[in-house]
Design a protein around this motif. Structure first.
Motif, PDB file in Angstrom:
ATOM      1  N   GLN B  14     -20.084 -25.525  -8.103  1.00 59.21           N
ATOM      2  CA  GLN B  14     -21.300 -26.345  -8.156  1.00 59.21           C
ATOM      3  C   GLN B  14     -21.727 -26.703  -6.725  1.00 59.21           C
ATOM      4  O   GLN B  14     -20.882 -26.965  -5.848  1.00 59.21           O
ATOM      5  CB  GLN B  14     -21.032 -27.626  -8.943  1.00 59.21           C
ATOM      6  CG  GLN B  14     -22.266 -28.372  -9.413  1.00 59.21           C
ATOM      7  CD  GLN B  14     -22.995 -27.633 -10.519  1.00 59.21           C
ATOM      8  OE1 GLN B  14     -22.376 -27.012 -11.388  1.00 59.21           O
ATOM      9  NE2 GLN B  14     -24.314 -27.700 -10.493  1.00 59.21           N
ATOM     10  N   ARG B  17     -19.941 -29.137  -3.955  1.00 61.03           N
ATOM     11  CA  ARG B  17     -18.487 -29.173  -4.095  1.00 61.03           C
ATOM     12  C   ARG B  17     -17.848 -28.232  -3.079  1.00 61.03           C
ATOM     13  O   ARG B  17     -18.518 -27.503  -2.350  1.00 61.03           O
ATOM     14  CB  ARG B  17     -18.101 -28.775  -5.526  1.00 61.03           C
ATOM     15  CG  ARG B  17     -18.785 -29.583  -6.600  1.00 61.03           C
ATOM     16  CD  ARG B  17     -18.388 -31.039  -6.564  1.00 61.03           C
ATOM     17  NE  ARG B  17     -17.024 -31.271  -7.001  1.00 61.03           N
ATOM     18  CZ  ARG B  17     -16.673 -31.513  -8.264  1.00 61.03           C
ATOM     19  NH1 ARG B  17     -17.589 -31.545  -9.221  1.00 61.03           N
ATOM     20  NH2 ARG B  17     -15.415 -31.726  -8.582  1.00 61.03           N
ATOM     21  N   PRO B  79     -19.920 -28.935   2.403  1.00 61.14           N
ATOM     22  CA  PRO B  79     -20.163 -28.740   0.979  1.00 61.14           C
ATOM     23  C   PRO B  79     -20.768 -27.362   0.726  1.00 61.14           C
ATOM     24  O   PRO B  79     -21.437 -26.801   1.594  1.00 61.14           O
ATOM     25  CB  PRO B  79     -21.187 -29.847   0.691  1.00 61.14           C
ATOM     26  CG  PRO B  79     -21.950 -29.970   1.984  1.00 61.14           C
ATOM     27  CD  PRO B  79     -20.967 -29.697   3.086  1.00 61.14           C
TER      28      PRO B  79
END
Lengths: 116, 116
Positions: B14, B17, B79
């Protein structure tokens, strides 16, 4: 981006015909490499060159030959193409290769070759 | 004999993440490791590297970890962003049976998909 071009970008040919792929660089790098990329195998080294007229075999060299008559050009030849040579071919260059100090390789855009 | 292995063909993460891509190698003579990123219809581009004298190298959102005793390296992306969706190859270099360095041995690649 490193100045590396490959020609042709796509080619379809028939079994048994000769094929030559060209790699051209404008970086004046000493080392040049030819790889093939196949599903499940990643990139595998076919041949490489460490100077004009200086070449050596990689791990999958059978059925391929190379030539380097100028610093900027590295040619890959399939003398008699077979269906097992259907693949995507990448040329790469580096400033150092076998000199002990490793430097990363820069890749061209690739040539998609289909052998029918 | 696959000296560099990426055992996960694909990974879905995702957006926002952490993405963790893994790579294992068998040759204890490898002393330099690289990660390349590849978009469709383009050549691989260098992402980050690590020497065997280090166990971590960081560059922005990308960190590579090396565990020499386990012969394992990993790439962390934090991220993760949708633009990170690509195929990631790990590669290793070191002295082969002839004492040469500089040749890259690639893993099979892991396709990362980052979902918005």
């Amino acid at each position: 981006d490193a100045g590396i071009t490959q020609s042709p970008r796509h080619k379809v040919t028939e079994t048994g015909t000769p094929v030559t792929l060209r790699c051209h660089q404008t970086e004046n790098h000493r080392y040049m490499y030819w790889y093939r990329q196949d599903p499940g195998h990643g990139l595998r080294l076919i041949h490489y060159s460490y100077g004009v007229k200086d070449t050596d075999k990689g791990e999958v060299s059978d059925g391929y030959s190379v030539s380097r008559s100028k610093t900027e050009d590295f040619l890959l030849t399939l003398e008699s193409a077979t269906s097992s040579q259907t693949s995507v071919y990448f040329c790469a260059i580096s400033e150092t290769g076998l000199a002990g100090n490793y430097n990363e390789q820069f890749f061209g855009p690739g040539t998609r070759l289909t052998v029918l | 004999d696959q000296q560099v292995k990426q055992n996960s063909p694909s990974l879905r993460v995702q957006e926002g993440r952490i993405s963790i891509l893994n790579c294992d190698y068998t040759n204890s003579m490898f002393d330099y490791f690289l990660w390349y990123k590849k978009y469709p219809a383009e050549g691989p581009t260098f992402l980050i590297s690590i020497s065997s004298i280090k166990d971590k190298n960081e560059d922005g959102r990308f960190t590579v970890f090396l565990n020499k005793s386990a012969k394992h390296l990993s790439l962390h992306i934090v991220p993760s962003q949708p633009g990170d969706s690509a195929v990631y190859f790990c590669a290793a270099s070191g002295k082969d049976g002839s004492g040469n360095t500089g040749k890259l041995i690639f893993g099979q690649g892991t396709t990362l998909q980052v979902k918005p």
